[in-house]
Design a protein around this motif. Structure first.
Motif, short mmCIF file in Angstrom:
data_model
loop_
_atom_site.label_atom_id
_atom_site.label_comp_id
_atom_site.label_asym_id
_atom_site.label_seq_id
_atom_site.Cartn_x
_atom_site.Cartn_y
_atom_site.Cartn_z
N UNK A 23 0.83 -1.21 0.00
CA UNK A 23 0.00 0.00 0.00
C UNK A 23 0.86 1.26 0.00
N UNK A 24 1.84 1.32 0.90
CA UNK A 24 2.69 2.51 1.00
C UNK A 24 3.59 2.63 -0.23
N UNK A 25 4.08 1.49 -0.75
CA UNK A 25 4.88 1.52 -1.97
C UNK A 25 4.06 2.01 -3.15
N UNK A 26 2.80 1.59 -3.20
CA UNK A 26 1.89 2.05 -4.26
C UNK A 26 1.74 3.57 -4.20
N UNK A 27 1.61 4.09 -2.99
CA UNK A 27 1.49 5.55 -2.82
C UNK A 27 2.76 6.25 -3.28
N UNK A 41 11.67 4.76 -12.61
CA UNK A 41 12.47 5.23 -11.48
C UNK A 41 11.99 4.61 -10.17
N UNK A 42 10.71 4.27 -10.10
CA UNK A 42 10.16 3.67 -8.87
C UNK A 42 10.83 2.33 -8.55
N UNK A 43 10.84 1.36 -9.49
CA UNK A 43 11.52 0.11 -9.16
C UNK A 43 13.03 0.26 -8.98
N UNK A 44 13.65 1.19 -9.73
CA UNK A 44 15.09 1.39 -9.58
C UNK A 44 15.41 1.89 -8.17
N UNK A 45 14.65 2.89 -7.70
CA UNK A 45 14.87 3.42 -6.36
C UNK A 45 14.55 2.38 -5.29
N UNK A 46 13.50 1.61 -5.51
CA UNK A 46 13.09 0.61 -4.53
C UNK A 46 14.07 -0.55 -4.45
N UNK A 47 14.80 -0.78 -5.54
CA UNK A 47 15.78 -1.88 -5.56
C UNK A 47 17.10 -1.44 -4.95
N UNK A 140 7.88 -6.88 -1.60
CA UNK A 140 6.57 -6.24 -1.43
C UNK A 140 6.67 -4.75 -1.75
N UNK A 141 7.72 -4.12 -1.23
CA UNK A 141 7.90 -2.69 -1.48
C UNK A 141 8.14 -2.43 -2.97
N UNK A 142 8.97 -3.27 -3.57
CA UNK A 142 9.29 -3.14 -5.00
C UNK A 142 8.03 -3.33 -5.84
N UNK A 143 7.24 -4.33 -5.50
CA UNK A 143 6.00 -4.59 -6.23
C UNK A 143 5.02 -3.43 -6.09
N UNK A 145 5.54 -0.22 -5.26
CA UNK A 145 5.99 1.02 -5.90
C UNK A 145 5.90 0.93 -7.42
N UNK A 146 6.22 -0.23 -7.97
CA UNK A 146 6.15 -0.41 -9.42
C UNK A 146 4.70 -0.36 -9.90
N UNK A 147 3.83 -1.05 -9.19
CA UNK A 147 2.41 -1.02 -9.54
C UNK A 147 1.85 0.40 -9.48
N UNK A 148 2.20 1.13 -8.42
CA UNK A 148 1.72 2.49 -8.27
C UNK A 148 2.21 3.40 -9.38
N UNK A 149 3.48 3.24 -9.76
CA UNK A 149 4.05 4.08 -10.82
C UNK A 149 3.42 3.77 -12.17
N UNK A 150 3.23 2.50 -12.48
CA UNK A 150 2.60 2.12 -13.76
C UNK A 150 1.15 2.57 -13.80
N UNK A 151 0.46 2.36 -12.70
CA UNK A 151 -0.95 2.78 -12.62
C UNK A 151 -1.06 4.29 -12.81
N UNK A 152 -0.21 5.04 -12.10
CA UNK A 152 -0.27 6.49 -12.19
C UNK A 152 0.14 7.02 -13.55
N UNK A 153 0.98 6.27 -14.28
CA UNK A 153 1.41 6.70 -15.60
C UNK A 153 0.33 6.52 -16.65
N UNK A 154 -0.58 5.59 -16.40
CA UNK A 154 -1.59 5.28 -17.40
C UNK A 154 -2.99 5.80 -17.07
N UNK A 155 -3.21 6.05 -15.80
CA UNK A 155 -4.52 6.56 -15.39
C UNK A 155 -4.30 7.85 -14.60
N UNK A 156 -4.74 8.96 -15.16
CA UNK A 156 -4.52 10.24 -14.53
C UNK A 156 -5.67 10.57 -13.57
N UNK A 157 -5.34 10.96 -12.37
CA UNK A 157 -6.34 11.40 -11.41
C UNK A 157 -5.66 12.34 -10.42
#
Length: 228
Positions: A23-27, A41-47, A140-143, A145-157
């Protein structure tokens, strides 16, 4: 599988961390791309960095184009507590061989809390049990943050207010530290230092100055108490 029991036990123990880190990684991933940074950059930083508080702070560093020295000093102060985690677990990690550098690198507040509170099972190979526990936690953190970054890149809100997740993280850490210390004085010093810096220091230097000011006050009062 040779270390099946260690794998299963580590996964079971790490489930509470999974619930929080995804949840926090997604944020974090969402917040990163909301500032128009690339999702990868999200997975790179998280790794390579893998420290939640610093990763959130780093977004603001990038955004205000902070200098390398400011970033380095603030990063050191933010993560200095984790250096003591590794030191306190040296004996426990003594026979982990080539896995030791990763075990120390992957220590976080949550994994340290688990390692120091759970009772070791003598039937498990501790070397691989520790490794799986910390590896799962970083995954978990890597997953997340990556999910959050991909989601945010494709769905704007509207991500307004999402940056509060950093504040929430620090609040949780402060509460946990208070429960451990049972001493309000360091937190009072931190509060005074923050208010002083917020009023008199430019916002891009406020964090660094407040940390340094708090340390000076703490060392001054501690020495005064010792002399008395």
């Amino acid at each position: 599988m040779k270390y099946k029991n260690e794998l299963k036990k580590a996964f079971h123990i790490s489930i509470p961390i999974m619930m929080g880190y995804i949840v926090l990684g997604f944020a974090f991933g969402l917040l990163l791309v909301s500032f128009d940074y690339s999702w990868y950059l999200a997975p790179i930083m998280s790794f390579f960095i893998y420290t939640g508080a610093l990763q959130f702070v780093a977004i603001n560093f990038f955004n205000i184009k902070a200098g390398y020295v400011d970033i380095a000093i603030a990063s050191w102060f933010i993560n200095i507590r984790q250096a003591f985690y590794g030191l306190s677990l040296i004996k426990r990690f003594n026979k982990t061989g080539k896995l030791k550098p990763y075990l120390i690198f992957a220590l976080t507040d949550e994994t340290y809390a688990l390692l120091t509170s759970i009772k070791d099972d003598e039937n498990l190979n501790k070397k691989w049990y520790y490794f799986f526990l910390l590896f799962f936690s970083q995954s978990y953190w890597l997953l997340g943050s990556t999910m959050g970054a991909i989601f945010g890149s494709n769905i704007k809100f509207n991500t307004q207010g999402l940056e509060f997740s950093l504040t929430a993280l620090f609040v949780v850490l402060c509460i946990e530290q208070y429960k451990s210390l049972k001493n309000i004085f360091p937190f009072f010093i931190g509060f005074i230092s923050s208010i002083f810096s917020l009023i008199f220091i430019p916002s891009d230097k406020m964090l660094l100055v407040s940390i340094v000011f708090a340390l000076i006050l703490l060392f001054t009062f501690e020495r005064k108490i010792e002399n008395e």
